[in-house]
Design an enzyme around this catalytic site. Structure first.
Site, PDB file in Angstrom:
ATOM      1  N   SER A 108     -73.062  -5.662  24.124  1.00 13.86           N
ATOM      2  CA  SER A 108     -71.682  -5.223  23.979  1.00 13.86           C
ATOM      3  C   SER A 108     -70.972  -6.000  22.874  1.00 13.86           C
ATOM      4  CB  SER A 108     -70.935  -5.418  25.299  1.00 13.86           C
ATOM      5  OG  SER A 108     -69.539  -5.253  25.125  1.00 13.86           O
ATOM      6  N   TYR A 131     -67.505  -1.180  18.384  1.00 16.22           N
ATOM      7  CA  TYR A 131     -66.201  -0.537  18.392  1.00 16.22           C
ATOM      8  C   TYR A 131     -65.619  -0.731  17.000  1.00 16.22           C
ATOM      9  CZ  TYR A 131     -65.802  -0.125  23.521  1.00 16.22           C
ATOM     10  OH  TYR A 131     -65.957   0.206  24.833  1.00 16.22           O
ATOM     11  N   THR A 157     -69.627   3.331  19.802  1.00 19.52           N
ATOM     12  CA  THR A 157     -68.902   3.892  20.935  1.00 19.52           C
ATOM     13  C   THR A 157     -67.771   4.761  20.409  1.00 19.52           C
ATOM     14  OG1 THR A 157     -69.475   2.110  22.442  1.00 19.52           O
ATOM     15  CG2 THR A 157     -67.480   3.337  22.940  1.00 19.52           C
ATOM     16  N   LYS A 229     -72.386   7.022  20.997  1.00 20.33           N
ATOM     17  CA  LYS A 229     -72.277   7.007  22.453  1.00 20.33           C
ATOM     18  C   LYS A 229     -70.928   7.577  22.871  1.00 20.33           C
ATOM     19  CE  LYS A 229     -72.406   3.682  26.321  1.00 20.33           C
ATOM     20  NZ  LYS A 229     -70.983   3.652  26.718  1.00 20.33           N
ATOM     21  N   HIS A 253     -68.485   6.815  29.514  1.00 17.21           N
ATOM     22  CA  HIS A 253     -68.056   5.414  29.584  1.00 17.21           C
ATOM     23  C   HIS A 253     -68.048   4.918  31.028  1.00 17.21           C
ATOM     24  CE1 HIS A 253     -66.196   2.598  26.539  1.00 17.21           C
ATOM     25  NE2 HIS A 253     -66.159   1.852  27.629  1.00 17.21           N
TER      26      HIS A 253
END
Length: 364
Positions: A108, A131, A157, A229, A253
């Site tokens: 992440s 992100y 994402t 994603k 998510h």
């Protein structure tokens, strides 16, 4: 002495007992009414397995190749944030467990451990979740650091132009620790007197203008394969392929963004058909059993990603808990393949499952 967990779901209660309520609620919760969160799991339960018998299943092979990398089973670790809230060793413990199970971990962008710390923790194939910030140079630097440190893919994402309304975090006034990956790159503090500082920070920093043309920008700063994603529709699946992505992850998510979005397993086939085999399609959301993995594969997914159960295992038993979660799912998948008459992943076909949309007569 409490009995050892015998399935993945039992790790959830172990995590509840050891974590502070604020942190357990953060990991466990979803958006608003948590309808999508619940349906992600319940939708799997509405799919029926249709086993075949008198097939030689004396040897079961669950191994597969994803993006050119061979893994022991089609079960990856999904990107989940702030593992040190669950265990002091954080993402380093998770990474070591993934390596020992010969699978891929997606780190992440909100990890407590830095890209460099995770890279040096063990030798394994890892992807990095991205992100995109309003400060594009920050996102670009994170991508370059991941590539320099041996990460093998970027998972963009795409479903978070703004953080979903996670009411448990608002009630708990959830305060997240500073993100070490951002130290020296951008300010990581934000004042919020109304609730979760996570929501306030995301609103301040995330780039809500991100769109499909920005895949070209991302491609310009990295040579790594790019997976997107957050895709849930055939329209977006086609746009993803047109934009030149290398893979698609069907995801809502984990029910943490738009509540009442569809459960991922219910839209998987729509995305698969739209992609037409041009790129691999993976799925996350609601996977709690090896039979869930089997069902996703039968409906066309190349692999699944597992999120919350990894955190529950980490909280309960550290690295050994993460390893136990992965191995439980692998063992259950092996059993499902054996009892369904599928010695290899290639033997798992659409005919092995019946969805609620199909009538019993269509299978006869």
């Amino acid at each position: 002495m409490a009995s050892e967990p015998v399935n993945v779901n039992e790790f959830q209660e172990l995590a509840r007992k050891v974590l502070p309520k604020m942190y357990f609620d953060y990991f466990n919760g979803g958006a608003e009414d948590e309808h999508t969160l619940k349906q992600n799991m319940e939708a799997f339960q509405r799919i029926t397995l249709w086993p075949r018998v008198l097939v030689d299943v004396s040897r079961i092979d669950m191994s597969t190749t994803l993006m050119g990398f061979k893994i022991s089973a089609p079960i990856l670790i999904a990107p989940t944030a702030m593992h040190q809230l669950a265990h002091p060793e954080g993402e380093k413990a998770t990474a070591r467990a993934a390596a020992s199970c010969n699978t891929i971990m997606v780190l992440s962008f909100s990890s407590n451990c830095t890209i460099e710390e995770v890279a040096s923790s063990c030798n394994a194939v890892r992807f990095f979740q991205l992100y995109v910030y309003k400060q594009r140079d920050v996102s670009a630097e994170l991508v370059k650091r991941a590539e320099r440190n041996g990460f093998k893919g970027i998972v963009l994402t795409a479903d978070t132009p703004k953080l979903g309304r996670r009411e448990a975090d608002i009630k708990n006034k959830m305060i997240a620790p500073k993100l070490k990956n951002l130290e020296g790159l951008m300010a990581t503090e934000v004042d919020s007197n109304d609730g979760s500082n996570l929501e306030a920070y995301a609103s301040k920093t995330l780039d809500a203008s991100l769109c499909w043309k920005d895949i070209e920008w991302l491609r310009s700063i990295t040579s790594l394969p790019i997976l997107v994603k957050g895709v849930l529709t055939q329209e977006d699946a086609r746009l993803a392929v047109e934009a030149g992505v290398n893979g698609i992850i069907v995801s809502n998510h984990g029910g943490r963004q738009l509540d009442y979005a569809p459960p991922t397993i219910t839209v998987l086939e729509e995305v698969i058909h739209a992609v037409g085999g041009k790129v691999p399609v993976l799925l996350d959301g609601g996977v709690r059993r090896g039979t869930d993995v089997f069902k996703a594969l039968a409906l066309g997914a190349q692999a699944v990603l597992v999120g919350r159960p990894i955190i529950y295992g980490l909280a309960a038993m550290g690295e050994n808990g993460v390893r136990a979660v992965i191995e439980m799912l692998k063992n259950e998948l092996e059993l499902a393949m054996t009892l369904s008459g599928c010695p290899t992943l290639k033997n798992i076909h659409r005919s092995h499952v019946m969805t609620p949309q199909e009538s019993l007569h269509s299978k006869l």
